[in-house]
Design an enzyme around this catalytic site. Sequence first.
Site, PDB file in Angstrom:
ATOM      1  CG  ASP A 163      33.625 -29.082  14.233  1.00 38.41           C
ATOM      2  OD1 ASP A 163      34.059 -30.245  14.341  1.00 38.41           O
ATOM      3  OD2 ASP A 163      32.517 -28.731  14.691  1.00 38.41           O
ATOM      4  CG  HIS A 195      28.450 -22.839  15.548  1.00 39.38           C
ATOM      5  ND1 HIS A 195      27.901 -23.825  16.336  1.00 39.38           N
ATOM      6  CD2 HIS A 195      29.036 -23.501  14.525  1.00 39.38           C
ATOM      7  CE1 HIS A 195      28.142 -25.008  15.814  1.00 39.38           C
ATOM      8  NE2 HIS A 195      28.840 -24.843  14.705  1.00 39.38           N
ATOM      9  CD  GLN A 249      32.697 -25.197  15.625  1.00 39.55           C
ATOM     10  OE1 GLN A 249      33.049 -25.695  16.686  1.00 39.55           O
ATOM     11  NE2 GLN A 249      32.190 -25.917  14.637  1.00 39.55           N
ATOM     12  NE  ARG A 266      23.793 -33.631   9.743  1.00 39.96           N
ATOM     13  CZ  ARG A 266      24.580 -33.085  10.669  1.00 39.96           C
ATOM     14  NH1 ARG A 266      24.875 -31.793  10.628  1.00 39.96           N
ATOM     15  NH2 ARG A 266      25.088 -33.809  11.632  1.00 39.96           N
ATOM     16  CG  ASP A 287      25.536 -28.668  12.698  1.00 36.33           C
ATOM     17  OD1 ASP A 287      25.678 -29.896  12.783  1.00 36.33           O
ATOM     18  OD2 ASP A 287      26.280 -27.846  13.273  1.00 36.33           O
ATOM     19  CD  GLU A 324      23.714 -32.877  14.538  1.00 37.02           C
ATOM     20  OE1 GLU A 324      24.400 -33.701  15.167  1.00 37.02           O
ATOM     21  OE2 GLU A 324      23.823 -31.645  14.708  1.00 37.02           O
ATOM     22  CG  HIS A 371      30.032 -36.324  10.577  1.00 35.25           C
ATOM     23  ND1 HIS A 371      28.664 -36.389  10.460  1.00 35.25           N
ATOM     24  CD2 HIS A 371      30.291 -35.199  11.279  1.00 35.25           C
ATOM     25  CE1 HIS A 371      28.126 -35.351  11.054  1.00 35.25           C
ATOM     26  NE2 HIS A 371      29.090 -34.601  11.563  1.00 35.25           N
ATOM     27  CG  ASP A 372      29.161 -35.843  14.706  1.00 34.27           C
ATOM     28  OD1 ASP A 372      30.293 -35.323  14.620  1.00 34.27           O
ATOM     29  OD2 ASP A 372      28.117 -35.218  14.511  1.00 34.27           O
ATOM     30  NE  ARG A 408      34.050 -34.968  16.272  1.00 32.51           N
ATOM     31  CZ  ARG A 408      33.375 -33.824  16.117  1.00 32.51           C
ATOM     32  NH1 ARG A 408      32.067 -33.840  16.007  1.00 32.51           N
ATOM     33  NH2 ARG A 408      34.002 -32.662  16.083  1.00 32.51           N
TER      34      ARG A 408
HETATM   35  C1  GLC Z   1      27.060 -31.251  14.704  1.00 34.93           C
HETATM   36  C2  GLC Z   1      27.999 -31.939  13.744  1.00 34.93           C
HETATM   37  C3  GLC Z   1      29.339 -32.076  14.377  1.00 34.93           C
HETATM   38  C4  GLC Z   1      29.854 -30.704  14.738  1.00 34.93           C
HETATM   39  C5  GLC Z   1      28.845 -29.939  15.581  1.00 34.93           C
HETATM   40  C6  GLC Z   1      29.203 -28.491  15.673  1.00 34.93           C
HETATM   41  O1  GLC Z   1      26.843 -32.007  15.838  1.00 34.93           O
HETATM   42  O2  GLC Z   1      27.475 -33.167  13.341  1.00 34.93           O
HETATM   43  O3  GLC Z   1      30.239 -32.736  13.539  1.00 34.93           O
HETATM   44  O4  GLC Z   1      31.053 -30.834  15.440  1.00 34.93           O
HETATM   45  O5  GLC Z   1      27.543 -29.998  15.030  1.00 34.93           O
HETATM   46  O6  GLC Z   1      28.861 -27.814  14.488  1.00 34.93           O
END
Ligand code: GLC
Length: 649
Positions: free
Chosen positions: A141, A184, A252, A282, A284, A326, A395-396, A520
């Site tokens: 991922d 995760h 994950q 960051r 996540d 995030e 990136h998303d 993506r």
């Molecule tokens: C966050 C990341 C994304 C990822 C997700 C799971 O949203 O920006 O790219 O798929 O977390 O870790």
Amino acid sequence: MYNYSLHQQINESLLNKKLDIGGKDISFHTRFVANATAIDALYKELYGNHPAASVGFQQLLATITAAYAHRDPALRQRDAEKEKVPEPWFLSNTIAGMSLYVDRFSENLQGLASKLSYFEKLGVNFLHLMPVFESPAGESDGGYAVSDFRKVDPRFGTLEDLQALRQKMHAAGMYLMIDIVLNHTSHRHEWAGKAKQGDPFYQDYYYMYNDRVLPDMFDAGMPEIFPESAPGNFTWSNECGKWVMTVFHHYQWDLNYTNPAVLVSMLENIFFYSNLGVDLLRIDAPAFIWKEPGTTCQNLPQAHAILRLIKQCVQVAAPGMALLGEAIVAPAEIMKYFGNGMYTARECDFAYNATQMALQWDALATGDTRVMLAAQHELLQKPYGTSWISYTRCHDDIGLGYDDYMIRNAGFNAWEHRKFLKEYYSGEYPGSPARGALFSVNPKTQDARISGSLASLCGLEKAMAENNEQAIALSIDKIILMQAHSFFIGGLPMLFYGDEMGYTNDYSYLQDPGKSYDNRWMHRPVIDWNKNQRAEQPGTTEQRVFDATRKLLSIRASLKETGDYKNLQWLSPHNIHVAGYLRSYAGKRLFCVFNFSDRPAYLTWYLFKEYGNPPAVLYDHWREEQLKVGFDHEYLVVAPYQFFLLEAE
Ligand code: GLC
């Protein structure tokens, strides 16, 4: 409230570690004692009833002390310097960032270290490295499935390379951001491995069940994140014969934060990163870190309590490291990540302004700024001392996550409106110049998000394919309009690598089975440094986009009022096609106006007279020219997709 016995406990543990609490470590000691009651209260709120609560708390305190004890003196010095500035350091207009994949940008960490002059030229002094810690190929991922939080994946280099890069960056006045993937681990992480082998201690690190009773209860309330590629929220593990919670992909595994040992283990990892010299961490996917059956398992109060606890601990041992949550959530929810009540501005220092990002895309497609305006009453509630990551692309995917009522208040039907946006950006809408794709379409709800690079969504891909010079120029104007709007609105502007050169979609991901299920990847380019060379040749697309981006960043860096000091005011709408805001600081005023439509927009000069002393002259930093403010019946004409950055003189 002061807690005497906790104070004594802290003194003792610091003295045991041979820290000099009356001398050189006095600030650490003071911070620790000052935050101790909050740490204790938050911990009790989460784990007060857990059988391992008190052991866990001792470990937590020890983790904080160890983190400080191991902190490099140079980093402690940097902490002290950051604290000297009257406002939090990260609110400054002089910081601008870029987010990038190390391997796709520069092959590896050493390659990246050799590229610092590129950032300097562009005006970027802050880097977000997409995850570089070990992650299984094909099940990664993009690095967000971490199998070892402390080992740099050999694809990128070594931990020493990362340290060397960080040192070089700091020496060059730059800042570093990396991720902690808190929610995760990869199913190949050591903890997951032990859980698979049946170790109950590590099974309790995850959400694992023998049957479907609890998984079904959870599933009933939990939305799906990747409904196409990873439906459901649980995965059957053959190895241990259990259902495991996997909110994202099947590989994950969600960490179980109801177990205090998980929190302490992850706090140790957080401190490992702080002591690598990370300036902004960051976090996540923090919206997901606490689960309760019968809820959506997102944005729960306990998730906020964990973030607050992490913040207070980091504040003690590594105060120079700020936190970014995030959370890509609804406008009213996002505000809570900045903390409230006594925790106002004491939870996450940063959040992504995903709402504003999506609203810009809304305005660009519709040529109408009313939905954007209808959302601002929420966004303006961000407390002083916190900031946004402001961006157009990352990136998303782009989620149209703002509320339906905002669309309705702007006079549209929410369902039709969203449908139009999805069709527009996926290029299906007749005449749409955009080349993107729908991401994670939910067949049950028809919800979908949007993939595609900034340039492709702005029409550059189509224009170049058609060799249409006029359309190319128009799409470049759109790219720059989008960047300018997000750079000046306040917050730390975060470019996504490649966008400064106008990279269009890259469809090669379709050939890679580890990526083809996730579109993506179309907007995660591999940088071709020969192409980037074209930025030196006048007239190329690369040069036009690069130089404009650079110029915007340099204007921003020169104007203190563009820093994020709760100094943003939206201009009253005189024209629905134009978004305008005023940035002010210490008597300086910058009027920023952006025409999102494909026609010239007329703005009465009266607009500029509604905010304090009416200016006689405005200086446009973008065109470098003075404008004489006209009479109220006269107009400033803003050409299609053009903008002004007008300083009142
Ligand atoms: C966050 C990341 C994304 C990822 C997700 C799971 O949203 O920006 O790219 O798929 O977390 O870790």
